[in-house]
Design a protein around this motif. Structure first.
Motif, short mmCIF file in Angstrom:
data_model
loop_
_atom_site.label_atom_id
_atom_site.label_comp_id
_atom_site.label_asym_id
_atom_site.label_seq_id
_atom_site.Cartn_x
_atom_site.Cartn_y
_atom_site.Cartn_z
N ASP A 69 15.33 -34.54 -18.21
CA ASP A 69 14.74 -35.96 -18.46
C ASP A 69 15.02 -36.88 -17.12
O ASP A 69 13.80 -37.55 -16.78
N GLY A 72 12.46 -36.01 -14.32
CA GLY A 72 11.03 -36.66 -14.73
C GLY A 72 10.52 -38.03 -14.59
O GLY A 72 11.31 -38.60 -13.58
N ASP A 74 10.26 -40.60 -17.18
CA ASP A 74 10.54 -41.27 -18.18
C ASP A 74 12.02 -42.11 -18.24
O ASP A 74 11.97 -43.03 -18.83
N LEU A 309 5.74 -42.70 -21.67
CA LEU A 309 6.67 -42.64 -22.69
C LEU A 309 7.25 -44.15 -23.32
O LEU A 309 6.84 -44.25 -24.63
N PHE A 404 2.90 -34.28 -23.79
CA PHE A 404 3.09 -35.69 -24.31
C PHE A 404 3.95 -35.73 -25.40
O PHE A 404 4.98 -36.64 -25.77
N ARG A 406 5.84 -33.58 -26.84
CA ARG A 406 7.25 -32.89 -26.39
C ARG A 406 7.98 -34.25 -25.85
O ARG A 406 9.34 -34.53 -26.02
N ARG A 407 7.42 -34.95 -24.99
CA ARG A 407 8.06 -36.06 -24.46
C ARG A 407 8.44 -37.15 -25.53
O ARG A 407 9.40 -37.71 -25.53
N PHE A 411 12.62 -36.59 -26.33
CA PHE A 411 13.25 -37.14 -25.07
C PHE A 411 14.76 -37.49 -25.05
O PHE A 411 15.31 -37.32 -26.16
N MET A 416 11.58 -32.30 -20.32
CA MET A 416 10.48 -33.01 -19.86
C MET A 416 10.13 -32.30 -18.42
O MET A 416 9.20 -31.75 -18.62
N TYR A 420 6.88 -29.54 -17.74
CA TYR A 420 5.56 -29.78 -16.88
C TYR A 420 5.66 -28.64 -15.90
O TYR A 420 4.76 -28.05 -15.46
N VAL A 427 5.69 -33.65 -11.85
CA VAL A 427 6.15 -34.95 -12.59
C VAL A 427 6.38 -36.00 -11.58
O VAL A 427 6.31 -35.84 -10.34
#
Length: 464
Positions: A69, A72, A74, A309, A404, A406-407, A411, A416, A420, A427
């Motif tokens: 996370d 990436g 978000d 997100l 998305f 999955r995000r 999260f 994340m 990708y 990312v």
């Protein structure tokens, strides 16, 4: 370090007598092979693997829980405390603690597994204990597979994104036996690495029990984890078969909308296929994931407010997942934080890591079905009906839709960036900009201390 950690010998720490209830807790007893002579010793040895895999830096209830996370788009580190922050800022070097401890704890746990496996068949047990004995043996093989897989995610490229899975030194050091202290380990190829992971799961699965076994790896956990490995390895047909079996045959159920906001403070809920037990005495303390996800603690995992997100969650109040934003804009490190790690028993350190949930299995099934010409939308529709009030089915989904989703669903659960990169996508990190799947920084450096022990044998990752 005095030796490569795959060689690490066990300390003889014998467990004093305790109740059956306490025996179910992760144990600090990590007996050497000469001390594992009974079924009780074997149980303590299995418990001891979870004891190592929790508690420390980069372990499952610590930095590693939010690794993908923070790499990436978000999430970001608000503070400059620089515990998890270097992951977000791509500042990890070959001399960094995070690179060191990820290597240390996982190989230490694997070394302990190998010690027990060398003598496990000599442990006496009655006919009535055969199923229990097999289950412990299966758990050890499944643990070894999972630990090797997570080491590979940290220190090697993902097979679906690698230039050549057969390239020399493209994988990790494999630890599958007890080694002489003079042994110097070299890296396997990426194909050999994943072949070994899948072989250990194949050994584990027939041995494991299918009943729910809170805090432990059962048959369904191993099968769900193997589906994840198959996804990373590019075998979508195998991933879909494993995921479908878990969805259809296992006892686990998707959270309902009424349940969703409550499960994060509860233990062993209906979706938790593998959830590890963390207690007030068995946790990573200030490196616990909850401490990172709180403004008044380290404040190093907050939503990026202009990222897709957060934009989606705040714009879609009928999606129950939007309720997992913790407004801490008046805190020490102001921001909006994920509410998945609130702590238990009044202790922010105490959060059981949900290693794999049934939602993840539905999303893997959707992705694998899409890539093999199947009905991907049915899995997405089923999941969304349990998340979005008044949801209407869609007829089809794209890979971007699934990623998305999955995000939104996973999260702050270490998914994340891996998702990708394994699909050969980039990312957009808020600190360093776009990070493509083939950027050298998508994998960590081998700790320099390890390289120094065998500079002519152990090869560093490119770029470090």
């Amino acid at each position: 370090m005095k030796k490569l950690y795959i060689i690490g010998l066990l300390s003889a720490m014998l467990c004093s007598s305790c109740s059956n209830f306490l025996d179910k807790e992760p144990s600090g007893s990590l007996p050497v092979e000469s001390a594992v002579t009974t079924m009780t010793d074997l149980r303590n040895a299995v418990n001891g693997i979870a004891y190592i895999a929790l508690n420390g830096r980069m372990s499952y209830d610590a930095d590693f829980a939010i690794y993908a996370d923070l790499r990436g788009e978000d999430f970001k580190a608000v503070s400059n405390n620089n515990h998890a922050g270097p992951m977000s800022r791509y500042q990890i070097t070959r001399n960094d603690d995070l690179a060191y401890y990820g290597y240390y704890y996982y190989y230490k746990a694997i070394a302990n597994i190998n010690k027990v496996l060398t003598i496990i068949d000599e442990i006496p047990h009655t006919d009535g204990e055969t199923a229990e004995f097999n289950d412990y043996k299966g758990q050890l093989y499944a643990w070894r597979a999972m630990l090797h897989f997570d080491l590979a995610r940290l220190y090697a490229n993902i097979p679906t994104a690698a230039a050549d899975v057969n390239a020399t030194n493209s994988g990790i050091v494999l630890s599958t036996e007890v080694y002489d202290p003079s042994y110097i380990a070299s890296r396997a190829t990426l194909k050999e690495t994943y072949d070994q992971i899948l072989a250990d799961f194949a050994t584990a699965l027939p041995l494991l029990g299918k009943e729910e076994n809170n805090g432990y790896i059962n048959y369904w956990a191993a099968l769900a984890l193997r589906a994840r490995v198959n996804m990373y390895n590019g075998d979508n047909a195998a991933a879909l078969a494993d995921a479908q079996t878990v969805i259809t045959d296992s006892p686990y159920k998707l959270y309902t909308m009424d349940e969703y906001t409550k499960v994060w403070i509860q233990e062993f809920t209906s979706e938790s296929i593998l959830e590890l037990k963390v207690t007030t005495t068995n946790n990573a303390q200030r490196n616990s994931v909850g401490y990172y996800c709180d403004s008044d603690c380290y404040g190093e995992c907050a939503f990026v407010e202009d990222a897709p997100l957060y934009t989606y969650l705040t714009a879609n109040p009928k999606d129950v997942r939007s309720k997992l934003i913790n407004d801490q804009t008046d805190g020490v490190n102001p921001g909006y934080y994920p509410a998945k790690y609130p702590g238990r028993e009044g202790n922010i350190y105490v959060n059981n890591p949900k290693i794999i949930r049934l939602s993840d299995v539905y999303l893997m099934a959707a992705e694998a079905a899409l890539k093999t010409g199947g009905d991907a939308a049915s899995y997405i529709n089923t999941l969304r009906k349990n998340r979005i009030e008044g949801y209407t089915d869609v007829a089809s989904v794209t890979l971007e839709d699934i990623l998305f989703e999955r995000r939104v669903e996973l999260f702050a659960e270490n998914s994340m960036a891996f998702d990708y990169w394994r699909n050969k996508m980039s990312v957009k990190n808020p600190n360093v900009g776009e990070v493509n799947y083939d950027d050298y920084r998508v994998i960590l450096p081998i700790p320099q201390d390890e390289i120094n022990l065998a500079p002519d044998v152990l090869v560093q990752n490119p770029g470090y």
